[in-house]
Design an enzyme around this catalytic site. Structure first.
Site, PDB file in Angstrom:
ATOM      1  N   ARG A  57       0.867  -1.186   0.000  1.00 28.71           N
ATOM      2  CA  ARG A  57       0.000   0.000   0.000  1.00 28.71           C
ATOM      3  C   ARG A  57       0.895   1.224   0.000  1.00 28.71           C
ATOM      4  O   ARG A  57       2.115   1.109   0.172  1.00 28.71           O
ATOM      5  CB  ARG A  57      -1.021   0.001   1.150  1.00 28.71           C
ATOM      6  CG  ARG A  57      -0.660  -0.635   2.440  1.00 28.71           C
ATOM      7  CD  ARG A  57       0.438   0.021   3.211  1.00 28.71           C
ATOM      8  NE  ARG A  57       0.219   1.442   3.371  1.00 28.71           N
ATOM      9  CZ  ARG A  57       1.167   2.333   3.524  1.00 28.71           C
ATOM     10  NH1 ARG A  57       2.447   1.951   3.555  1.00 28.71           N
ATOM     11  NH2 ARG A  57       0.915   3.614   3.672  1.00 28.71           N
ATOM     12  N   GLY A  58       0.273   2.391  -0.158  1.00 31.85           N
ATOM     13  CA  GLY A  58       1.053   3.626  -0.286  1.00 31.85           C
ATOM     14  C   GLY A  58       1.189   3.957  -1.764  1.00 31.85           C
ATOM     15  O   GLY A  58       1.458   3.065  -2.588  1.00 31.85           O
ATOM     16  N   ALA A  59       1.037   5.251  -2.081  1.00 34.58           N
ATOM     17  CA  ALA A  59       0.895   5.669  -3.479  1.00 34.58           C
ATOM     18  C   ALA A  59       2.036   5.210  -4.398  1.00 34.58           C
ATOM     19  O   ALA A  59       1.795   4.590  -5.439  1.00 34.58           O
ATOM     20  CB  ALA A  59       0.763   7.192  -3.518  1.00 34.58           C
ATOM     21  N   ARG A 100      -7.172  -0.240  -6.622  1.00 31.32           N
ATOM     22  CA  ARG A 100      -7.453   0.797  -5.610  1.00 31.32           C
ATOM     23  C   ARG A 100      -7.635   2.111  -6.365  1.00 31.32           C
ATOM     24  O   ARG A 100      -6.777   2.481  -7.169  1.00 31.32           O
ATOM     25  CB  ARG A 100      -6.308   0.916  -4.594  1.00 31.32           C
ATOM     26  CG  ARG A 100      -6.318  -0.245  -3.590  1.00 31.32           C
ATOM     27  CD  ARG A 100      -5.464   0.034  -2.393  1.00 31.32           C
ATOM     28  NE  ARG A 100      -6.122   0.868  -1.418  1.00 31.32           N
ATOM     29  CZ  ARG A 100      -5.485   1.427  -0.398  1.00 31.32           C
ATOM     30  NH1 ARG A 100      -4.174   1.270  -0.248  1.00 31.32           N
ATOM     31  NH2 ARG A 100      -6.130   2.169   0.485  1.00 31.32           N
ATOM     32  N   GLN A 205      -1.757   2.641  10.129  1.00 26.96           N
ATOM     33  CA  GLN A 205      -0.463   2.635   9.429  1.00 26.96           C
ATOM     34  C   GLN A 205       0.590   3.479  10.140  1.00 26.96           C
ATOM     35  O   GLN A 205       1.786   3.219  10.010  1.00 26.96           O
ATOM     36  CB  GLN A 205      -0.621   3.161   7.988  1.00 26.96           C
ATOM     37  CG  GLN A 205      -1.430   2.267   7.070  1.00 26.96           C
ATOM     38  CD  GLN A 205      -2.874   2.706   6.997  1.00 26.96           C
ATOM     39  OE1 GLN A 205      -3.444   3.147   8.004  1.00 26.96           O
ATOM     40  NE2 GLN A 205      -3.494   2.594   5.842  1.00 26.96           N
ATOM     41  N   ASP A 246      -1.876  10.822  -1.941  1.00 25.02           N
ATOM     42  CA  ASP A 246      -2.208   9.799  -2.935  1.00 25.02           C
ATOM     43  C   ASP A 246      -2.581  10.415  -4.269  1.00 25.02           C
ATOM     44  O   ASP A 246      -2.578   9.741  -5.296  1.00 25.02           O
ATOM     45  CB  ASP A 246      -3.366   8.930  -2.423  1.00 25.02           C
ATOM     46  CG  ASP A 246      -2.963   8.268  -1.114  1.00 25.02           C
ATOM     47  OD1 ASP A 246      -3.105   8.923  -0.055  1.00 25.02           O
ATOM     48  OD2 ASP A 246      -2.465   7.138  -1.156  1.00 25.02           O
ATOM     49  N   ASN A 257      -5.419  12.615   0.645  1.00 24.21           N
ATOM     50  CA  ASN A 257      -4.525  11.808   1.480  1.00 24.21           C
ATOM     51  C   ASN A 257      -5.376  11.029   2.483  1.00 24.21           C
ATOM     52  O   ASN A 257      -6.603  11.199   2.567  1.00 24.21           O
ATOM     53  CB  ASN A 257      -3.495  12.696   2.190  1.00 24.21           C
ATOM     54  CG  ASN A 257      -2.338  11.884   2.757  1.00 24.21           C
ATOM     55  OD1 ASN A 257      -1.820  10.997   2.100  1.00 24.21           O
ATOM     56  ND2 ASN A 257      -1.944  12.163   3.983  1.00 24.21           N
ATOM     57  N   LYS A 258      -4.709  10.195   3.254  1.00 24.20           N
ATOM     58  CA  LYS A 258      -5.395   9.317   4.211  1.00 24.20           C
ATOM     59  C   LYS A 258      -6.404  10.079   5.064  1.00 24.20           C
ATOM     60  O   LYS A 258      -6.149  11.209   5.491  1.00 24.20           O
ATOM     61  CB  LYS A 258      -4.339   8.646   5.094  1.00 24.20           C
ATOM     62  CG  LYS A 258      -4.836   7.674   6.121  1.00 24.20           C
ATOM     63  CD  LYS A 258      -5.755   6.601   5.575  1.00 24.20           C
ATOM     64  CE  LYS A 258      -5.130   5.777   4.467  1.00 24.20           C
ATOM     65  NZ  LYS A 258      -6.110   4.927   3.740  1.00 24.20           N
TER      66      LYS A 258
HETATM   67  O1  MRU Z   1      -4.444   3.291   2.401  1.00 20.51           O
HETATM   68  P1  MRU Z   1      -2.982   3.453   2.239  1.00 20.51           P
HETATM   69  O2  MRU Z   1      -2.175   2.971   3.384  1.00 20.51           O
HETATM   70  O3  MRU Z   1      -2.474   2.935   0.901  1.00 20.51           O
HETATM   71  O4  MRU Z   1      -2.874   5.019   2.170  1.00 20.51           O
HETATM   72  C1  MRU Z   1      -1.808   5.642   1.652  1.00 20.51           C
HETATM   73  C2  MRU Z   1      -1.151   6.350   2.744  1.00 20.51           C
HETATM   74  O5  MRU Z   1      -0.426   5.745   3.504  1.00 20.51           O
HETATM   75  C3  MRU Z   1      -1.329   7.748   2.943  1.00 20.51           C
HETATM   76  O6  MRU Z   1      -2.436   8.293   2.410  1.00 20.51           O
HETATM   77  C4  MRU Z   1      -0.034   8.437   2.593  1.00 20.51           C
HETATM   78  O7  MRU Z   1       0.063   9.577   3.310  1.00 20.51           O
HETATM   79  C5  MRU Z   1       0.120   8.730   1.144  1.00 20.51           C
HETATM   80  S1  MRU Z   1       0.828   7.443   0.269  1.00 20.51           S
HETATM   81  C6  MRU Z   1       2.408   8.032   0.093  1.00 20.51           C
END
Ligand code: MRU
Length: 378
Positions: A57-59, A100, A205, A246, A257-258
């Site tokens: 996970r993570g962009a 996603r 996370q 993201d 973002n999250k």
């Molecule tokens: O749902 P996730 O864990 O894939 O979400 C992504 C993130 O961890 C955050 O939004 C993050 O700040 C950006 S991804 C670099």
């Protein structure tokens, strides 16, 4: 990044590719920080599933995974018919893009791979070019994060307390991370600072991944409950906020973002605390015209109604086979349901600056100052 396990240190990338096995190699992030394991996907369907299930996970990390997944799917094609090959790669692209929806990096990464692949005149050439392009994307992601560190380190002064949300560390990218890159660079410059990691419910996370990364790097940090940041800001205990994203809209400077990022940005503005967003260029969406149109992923309600963790009771002498195993604990009232939007959108006016690999910009400057450079090939 370097990981130390049972006294031995090794360098790992979050995502890589085993060409002999045609397999995407991923750190199984759902097990961290309790276990460190690398898994391999057998085909592009498994790769898409790994993105959906948040093995990775993570962009930036899902961007690289999608790029490798597209190459993996292309390389699995048998035959020499270019039309059939194109139809097949379109299907692979679609499945990985839909794994996603909020992060734009997978689509940007796969568009890159597809464009470069088209230079090949035969199926074999395109298969070869697809993997080369995916490797290039992964290397660029790691390089971009290093550059973000170089630009962002100047924002960190000795003695600062920094807040970060979720995980925009190296696990969210191929290496180094975006929000954490300035911290690593500042540490290398000998600066001393402290990081507050928002726990980041519902998947935690911040508590699991960011805290583990910072501990691995010996950076002073503490986990705080998601609702604690306002209190700390009010007492002058937070000097700077750095988060990842993201999807950043290049036209408006809005930042997805999250979930919970928007709340922190409002609080930071109220307390006049600088709020920065660190991103590689693959996180910019130059097409969408308004943040409201960003697809916001809605995830399973079980994530809100309970929590995953490890059952451990170090004081207990009783043998219990369930101890030290990952388990889901229901927390909420058994008859209640939940709503679980995974992301939110922060308006440009709440953001002090966007830290990119080519410098720090005001959110609204992206279109005027960065877009012309991108279209001119930098
Ligand atoms: O749902 P996730 O864990 O894939 O979400 C992504 C993130 O961890 C955050 O939004 C993050 O700040 C950006 S991804 C670099």
């Amino acid at each position: 990044m370097n990981v130390t396990l049972r006294g031995r240190t090794g360098h790992f990338r979050t995502v890589s590719f085993d060409a002999a096995r045609n397999s995407v190699q991923l750190i199984e992030q759902r097990l961290l920080p309790h276990a460190f394991k690398i898994i391999g996907t057998k085909n592009f369907r498994e790769t898409a599933q790994a993105i959906t299930d948040m093995v990775v996970r993570g962009a930036g990390a899902i961007g690289a995974t999608a790029a490798y997944g597209l190459a993996q799917g292309a390389r699995a094609f048998r035959g020499s018919d270019l039309k059939k090959f194109s139809a097949h790669t379109d299907l692979v692209f679609k499945m990985l893009a839909e794994a996603r929806p909020t992060a734009v990096d997978p689509v940007n990464a796969m568009n890159d791979v597809r464009r470069k692949m088209l230079a090949g005149k035969t199926v074999a050439e395109r298969q070869f070019l697809a993997l080369a392009a995916a490797e290039e994307f992964a290397n660029e992601d790691a390089r971009h994060c290093e550059e973000i560190g170089r630009h962002g380190a100047k924002l960190i002064r000795n003695g600062m307390n920094i807040l970060t949300h979720c995980n925009a560390g190296w696990l969210a990218f191929v290496d180094t991370g975006s929000a954490t890159a300035p911290m690593y660079a500042a540490q290398a410059q000998g600066k001393k600072f402290h990081v507050f990691c928002d726990e980041t419910r519902p998947r935690s996370q911040g508590a699991t991944l960011t805290a583990w990364e910072l501990a691995q790097q010996n950076i002073s940090h503490q986990i705080i409950a998601d609702n604690a940041a306002g209190h700390l800001m009010q007492r002058g205990e937070i000097d700077l906020v750095i988060v990842g994203s993201d999807r950043v809209l290049g036209r408006t400077g809005e930042v997805a973002n999250k979930i919970g990022t928007y709340t922190k940005a409002v609080l930071a503005a109220r307390h006049k605390i600088p709020f920065y967003v660190a991103i590689p260029l693959s996180t910019i969406d130059w097409n969408l015209k308004r943040g409201f149109d960003i697809p916001i992923e809605e995830r399973e309600e079980s994530e809100v109604l309970g929590a995953w963790g490890i059952i451990s009771n170090p004081k207990s002498k009783i043998h219990n086979s369930k101890l030290n195993q990952r388990a889901y604990i229901r927390v909420a009232n058994p008859t209640s349901s939940a709503r679980n939007p995974g992301f939110d959108v922060t308006p440009a006016e709440l953001i002090t600056g966007i830290i990119t690999p080519v410098g720090i910009f005001k959110p609204k400057e992206l279109w005027k100052k960065l877009h012309p450079r991108i279209t001119a090939g930098m």
